[in-house]
Design a protein around this motif. Structure first.
Motif, PDB file in Angstrom:
ATOM      1  N   ALA A   6       0.832  -1.206   0.000  1.00 46.43           N
ATOM      2  CA  ALA A   6       0.000   0.000   0.000  1.00 46.43           C
ATOM      3  C   ALA A   6       0.864   1.253   0.000  1.00 46.43           C
ATOM      4  O   ALA A   6       0.544   2.249  -0.668  1.00 46.43           O
ATOM      5  CB  ALA A   6      -0.922  -0.010   1.216  1.00 46.43           C
ATOM      6  N   ALA A   7       1.980   1.227   0.743  1.00 44.27           N
ATOM      7  CA  ALA A   7       2.880   2.378   0.753  1.00 44.27           C
ATOM      8  C   ALA A   7       3.494   2.593  -0.622  1.00 44.27           C
ATOM      9  O   ALA A   7       3.697   3.739  -1.054  1.00 44.27           O
ATOM     10  CB  ALA A   7       3.964   2.158   1.806  1.00 44.27           C
ATOM     11  N   THR A  60      -3.340   0.056  -6.727  1.00 45.85           N
ATOM     12  CA  THR A  60      -3.691  -0.223  -5.339  1.00 45.85           C
ATOM     13  C   THR A  60      -2.638  -1.140  -4.717  1.00 45.85           C
ATOM     14  O   THR A  60      -1.700  -1.593  -5.385  1.00 45.85           O
ATOM     15  CB  THR A  60      -5.062  -0.912  -5.272  1.00 45.85           C
ATOM     16  OG1 THR A  60      -4.975  -2.170  -5.953  1.00 45.85           O
ATOM     17  CG2 THR A  60      -6.142  -0.046  -5.902  1.00 45.85           C
ATOM     18  N   ALA A  97       2.083   1.817  -3.523  1.00 48.58           N
ATOM     19  CA  ALA A  97       1.026   2.363  -4.383  1.00 48.58           C
ATOM     20  C   ALA A  97       0.819   3.845  -4.110  1.00 48.58           C
ATOM     21  O   ALA A  97       0.635   4.645  -5.049  1.00 48.58           O
ATOM     22  CB  ALA A  97      -0.272   1.584  -4.162  1.00 48.58           C
ATOM     23  N   GLU A  98       0.882   4.215  -2.844  1.00 49.30           N
ATOM     24  CA  GLU A  98       0.707   5.628  -2.489  1.00 49.30           C
ATOM     25  C   GLU A  98       1.883   6.466  -2.986  1.00 49.30           C
ATOM     26  O   GLU A  98       1.701   7.602  -3.438  1.00 49.30           O
ATOM     27  CB  GLU A  98       0.569   5.756  -0.980  1.00 49.30           C
ATOM     28  CG  GLU A  98       0.292   7.176  -0.524  1.00 49.30           C
ATOM     29  CD  GLU A  98       0.113   7.275   0.974  1.00 49.30           C
ATOM     30  OE1 GLU A  98      -0.007   8.400   1.484  1.00 49.30           O
ATOM     31  OE2 GLU A  98       0.105   6.210   1.643  1.00 49.30           O
ATOM     32  N   ALA A  99       3.113   5.901  -2.919  1.00 49.24           N
ATOM     33  CA  ALA A  99       4.289   6.661  -3.344  1.00 49.24           C
ATOM     34  C   ALA A  99       4.284   6.893  -4.845  1.00 49.24           C
ATOM     35  O   ALA A  99       4.713   7.954  -5.325  1.00 49.24           O
ATOM     36  CB  ALA A  99       5.548   5.923  -2.935  1.00 49.24           C
ATOM     37  N   GLY A 119       1.480   6.763  -6.726  1.00 49.61           N
ATOM     38  CA  GLY A 119       0.248   7.437  -7.102  1.00 49.61           C
ATOM     39  C   GLY A 119      -0.556   6.680  -8.122  1.00 49.61           C
ATOM     40  O   GLY A 119      -1.495   7.228  -8.714  1.00 49.61           O
TER      41      GLY A 119
END
Length: 223
Positions: A40-41, A50, A43-45, A47
């Motif tokens: 998840a980290a 998921t 995917a967030e980094a 952008g």
């Protein structure tokens, strides 16, 4: 763009193992929740996507993070176990301040040349290392006590050797046989000459004188 060592190790893991092998190894290093949180980290980094899109990447990164060189483990206070072989190898960046061999002079007084260079390095997992037993450094008091103990042992051993030497029986004197008696030379038997005397009558003829050969008589007696 130059890739750092972490990226190079990550790529070496993807080349060395199949996705199924990476998944099995990652399961021994982290829980599913930890791997999902890492995905998840990612995917967030980025952008994009998921956490589910980065599960494989998170597992591969987890495996890569568990691999270190011998010197890296040593810097963490850990020692590679005796007899262990490297799990994988990778071309990594190394740092030096020495000039390359091709630029070194025979005198050996080359100027420092700080730079990075690539070298094949061998990587070990956490299961292949252990924390070495602490080394006990003896205090001066312990050293003095040990020296006194050794000196007392030497003194006792020397005293025992001297006591054994004084109580040991003296060696018996060698027996010298008496000389054999010298036999006396045998004496020749005495030679006795017997002379018979006869009374002669006037009318008897006078006997012829007897010549005694003492040498012949002695030879007959000794024969």
């Amino acid at each position: 763009m130059t890739r750092d060592n972490n990226t190079l190790i990550f790529e070496a893991v993807g080349i060395t193992y199949t996705p199924a092998e990476i998944h099995a190894i990652a399961a021994t290093l982290a829980t599913p929740e930890q791997i999902t949180a890492r995905a998840a980290a990612m995917a967030e980094a980025t952008g994009t996507g998921t956490a589910a899109d980065y599960i494989d990447t998170a597992e591969q990164a987890t495996v890569a993070d568990s691999l270190h060189t011998y010197n890296t483990w040593k810097a963490q206070g850990l020692q590679v176990k005796r007899g262990q072989k490297a799990t994988i190898s990778a071309m990594l960046w190394r740092w030096t301040d020495k000039p390359p061999k091709a630029q070194r002079s025979d005198s050996g007084d080359d100027a420092p040349d700080p730079h990075y260079y690539m070298k094949r390095c061998y990587l070990f997992t956490a299961a292949q290392v252990e924390r070495p037993a602490p080394v006990h450094v003896k205090t001066p008091e312990e050293i003095a006590a040990r020296n006194a103990e050794l000196a007392a042992a030497r003194k006792a051993r020397k005293a025992a050797q001297q006591a054994a030497a004084t109580t040991a029986p003296a060696p018996a004197a060698p027996t010298i046989p008496a000389p054999a008696p010298t036999p006396e030379p045998s004496k020749p038997a005495a030679v006795v000459a017997v002379v018979e005397h006869h009374t002669l009558h006037d009318d008897a003829p006078a006997p012829e004188p007897v010549q005694l050969d003492f040498a012949s008589i002695a030879a007959q007696v000794l024969a």
